[in-house]
Design a protein around this motif. Structure first.
Motif, PDB file in Angstrom:
ATOM      1  N   GLN A 101      -5.029  -7.258   2.280  1.00 34.37           N
ATOM      2  CA  GLN A 101      -4.312  -7.672   3.491  1.00 34.37           C
ATOM      3  C   GLN A 101      -2.807  -7.782   3.254  1.00 34.37           C
ATOM      4  N   ASN A 102      -2.088  -7.733   4.381  1.00 32.93           N
ATOM      5  CA  ASN A 102      -0.625  -7.892   4.379  1.00 32.93           C
ATOM      6  C   ASN A 102       0.099  -6.759   3.655  1.00 32.93           C
ATOM      7  N   ARG A 103      -0.510  -5.557   3.705  1.00 32.94           N
ATOM      8  CA  ARG A 103       0.142  -4.363   3.138  1.00 32.94           C
ATOM      9  C   ARG A 103       0.296  -3.298   4.213  1.00 32.94           C
ATOM     10  N   ALA A 106      -3.992  -2.463   8.256  1.00 33.75           N
ATOM     11  CA  ALA A 106      -4.563  -2.537   9.609  1.00 33.75           C
ATOM     12  C   ALA A 106      -3.652  -1.839  10.612  1.00 33.75           C
ATOM     13  N   THR A 107      -2.351  -2.043  10.482  1.00 35.83           N
ATOM     14  CA  THR A 107      -1.407  -1.428  11.424  1.00 35.83           C
ATOM     15  C   THR A 107      -1.443   0.097  11.303  1.00 35.83           C
ATOM     16  N   GLU A 108      -1.457   0.589  10.067  1.00 35.16           N
ATOM     17  CA  GLU A 108      -1.481   2.051   9.846  1.00 35.16           C
ATOM     18  C   GLU A 108      -2.773   2.661  10.405  1.00 35.16           C
ATOM     19  N   GLU A 142       0.467  -6.145  18.543  1.00 32.38           N
ATOM     20  CA  GLU A 142       1.859  -6.005  19.007  1.00 32.38           C
ATOM     21  C   GLU A 142       2.556  -4.831  18.316  1.00 32.38           C
ATOM     22  N   LYS A 143       2.239  -4.629  17.033  1.00 32.12           N
ATOM     23  CA  LYS A 143       2.920  -3.559  16.287  1.00 32.12           C
ATOM     24  C   LYS A 143       2.435  -2.161  16.672  1.00 32.12           C
ATOM     25  N   ILE A 144       1.288  -2.086  17.383  1.00 33.03           N
ATOM     26  CA  ILE A 144       0.893  -0.766  17.891  1.00 33.03           C
ATOM     27  C   ILE A 144       1.186  -0.660  19.397  1.00 33.03           C
TER      28      ILE A 144
HETATM   29  C1  LIG Z   1      -6.134  -9.003  11.131  1.00 34.67           C
HETATM   30  C2  LIG Z   1      -6.189  -8.177   9.866  1.00 34.67           C
HETATM   31  C3  LIG Z   1      -7.090  -6.959  10.089  1.00 34.67           C
HETATM   32  C4  LIG Z   1      -4.766  -7.702   9.528  1.00 34.67           C
HETATM   33  O1  LIG Z   1      -4.864  -6.802   8.423  1.00 34.67           O
HETATM   34  P1  LIG Z   1      -3.589  -6.430   7.521  1.00 34.67           P
HETATM   35  O2  LIG Z   1      -3.870  -5.111   6.885  1.00 34.67           O
HETATM   36  O3  LIG Z   1      -3.276  -7.587   6.655  1.00 34.67           O
HETATM   37  O4  LIG Z   1      -2.477  -6.271   8.628  1.00 34.67           O
HETATM   38  P2  LIG Z   1      -0.979  -5.663   8.454  1.00 34.67           P
HETATM   39  O5  LIG Z   1      -0.585  -5.794   7.015  1.00 34.67           O
HETATM   40  O6  LIG Z   1      -0.989  -4.301   9.072  1.00 34.67           O
HETATM   41  O7  LIG Z   1      -0.070  -6.569   9.374  1.00 34.67           O
HETATM   42  C5  LIG Z   1      -0.533  -7.777   9.845  1.00 34.67           C
HETATM   43  C6  LIG Z   1       0.538  -8.656  10.395  1.00 34.67           C
HETATM   44  O8  LIG Z   1       0.009  -9.943  10.239  1.00 34.67           O
HETATM   45  C7  LIG Z   1       0.791 -10.665   9.310  1.00 34.67           C
HETATM   46  N1  LIG Z   1      -0.083 -11.394   8.440  1.00 34.67           N
HETATM   47  C8  LIG Z   1      -0.892 -10.927   7.478  1.00 34.67           C
HETATM   48  N2  LIG Z   1      -1.545 -11.939   6.905  1.00 34.67           N
HETATM   49  C9  LIG Z   1      -1.118 -13.065   7.550  1.00 34.67           C
HETATM   50  C10 LIG Z   1      -1.411 -14.442   7.430  1.00 34.67           C
HETATM   51  N3  LIG Z   1      -2.310 -14.889   6.539  1.00 34.67           N
HETATM   52  N4  LIG Z   1      -0.789 -15.333   8.255  1.00 34.67           N
HETATM   53  C11 LIG Z   1       0.108 -14.913   9.167  1.00 34.67           C
HETATM   54  N5  LIG Z   1       0.408 -13.605   9.337  1.00 34.67           N
HETATM   55  C12 LIG Z   1      -0.189 -12.710   8.524  1.00 34.67           C
HETATM   56  C13 LIG Z   1       1.594  -9.662   8.563  1.00 34.67           C
HETATM   57  O9  LIG Z   1       2.755 -10.270   8.055  1.00 34.67           O
HETATM   58  C14 LIG Z   1       1.852  -8.639   9.642  1.00 34.67           C
HETATM   59  O10 LIG Z   1       2.824  -9.019  10.549  1.00 34.67           O
HETATM   60  P3  LIG Z   1       4.400  -8.709  10.355  1.00 34.67           P
HETATM   61  O11 LIG Z   1       4.530  -7.231  10.217  1.00 34.67           O
HETATM   62  O12 LIG Z   1       5.014  -9.258  11.575  1.00 34.67           O
HETATM   63  O13 LIG Z   1       4.807  -9.385   9.098  1.00 34.67           O
HETATM   64  C15 LIG Z   1      -6.720  -9.010   8.663  1.00 34.67           C
HETATM   65  O14 LIG Z   1      -5.994 -10.203   8.605  1.00 34.67           O
HETATM   66  C16 LIG Z   1      -8.191  -9.314   8.767  1.00 34.67           C
HETATM   67  O15 LIG Z   1      -9.035  -8.531   8.343  1.00 34.67           O
HETATM   68  N6  LIG Z   1      -8.546 -10.478   9.356  1.00 34.67           N
HETATM   69  C17 LIG Z   1      -9.953 -10.844   9.487  1.00 34.67           C
HETATM   70  C18 LIG Z   1     -10.662 -10.040  10.559  1.00 34.67           C
HETATM   71  C19 LIG Z   1     -10.034 -10.203  11.921  1.00 34.67           C
HETATM   72  O16 LIG Z   1      -9.617 -11.287  12.303  1.00 34.67           O
HETATM   73  N7  LIG Z   1     -10.001  -9.084  12.654  1.00 34.67           N
HETATM   74  C20 LIG Z   1      -9.426  -9.045  13.969  1.00 34.67           C
HETATM   75  C21 LIG Z   1     -10.296  -9.656  14.989  1.00 34.67           C
HETATM   76  S1  LIG Z   1      -9.510  -9.655  16.587  1.00 34.67           S
END
Ligand SMILES: CC(C)(COP(=O)(O)OP(=O)(O)OC[C@H]1O[C@@H](n2cnc3c(N)ncnc32)[C@H](O)[C@@H]1OP(=O)(O)O)[C@@H](O)C(=O)NCCC(=O)NCCS
Length: 169
Positions: A101-103, A106-108, A142-144
């Protein structure tokens, strides 16, 4: 079957033998804190069966995300049919393995799925159903370029969800 590729990722249909890799994604208590509960291995098995059924009946569903460089399974993303306030909608969903996560994964993946849904599946509108508390997921929407259309009660608990929307230009 490969559905699409991005710079770092390859999305493909799930297979039954993905189960052991899916359990750490949908079964992680912290990552799944906005869901009623993390999924048990048996629920993950049912979840994969649901996707296989969706591929058959709709031609799409949540797809597996693999890293192209290592082949590691890192999550899922894709469109599914959801009923929202009595209307049939197509939702983009996403889950990423806690270690990845946070790489920007999900956005890509979601950007590529959005474009694929419009260009290859011919969809005109996509939604994402996200609890307001789920900040990371709201940020992905929001990012998409999705915007909040309304809020609705959704899921087995009837919790409030934002209905994010994007339309084909
Ligand atoms: C939601 C989820 C898919 C995001 O995946 P990801 O690959 O980490 O997402 P990205 O890296 O593309 O970006 C996510 C955004 O959330 C932010 N983010 C990531 N982890 C975070 C955290 N723990 N707290 C707050 N923001 C967070 C990132 O900073 C980024 O925002 P930014 O660009 O404004 O900084 C992941 O957190 C997840 O699997 N969550 C559990 C399942 C879930 O809730 N799915 C969605 C159901 S609606």
């Amino acid at each position: 079957m490969t559905i699409l590729k991005t710079k770092r990722l390859a999305l493909r249909e799930f297979r039954r033998d993905d189960l052991e890799f899916l359990v750490p994604v949908l079964g992680d208590p912290y990552s799944m804190r906005f869901y009623p509960h993390p999924l048990s291995p048996a629920e993950c098995e049912t979840w994969i069966e649901r996707q296989l059924h969706r591929y058959e009946s709709e031609g799409f569903g949540l797809w597996a995300i693999d890293m192209q460089d290592t082949g590691a399974f890192v999550g899922d993303c894709g469109p599914t049919v959801q009923m929202v306030d009595g209307i049939r909608e197509i939702e983009l969903g996403w889950h990423v393995h806690p270690a990845y996560q946070n790489r920007g994964i999900a956005t890509e993946a979601a950007l590529a799925c959005r474009d694929y849904a419009f260009s290859e599946l011919g969809l005109k509108r996509l939604i994402a159903l996200v609890r307001p508390e789920n900040v990371p997921s709201c940020r992905v929407a929001e990012k998409i370029d999705m915007h909040i259309e309304k809020e609705t009660h959704h899921g087995s608990k009837g919790w409030v969800h934002r209905v994010y929307v994007t339309a084909r230009s």
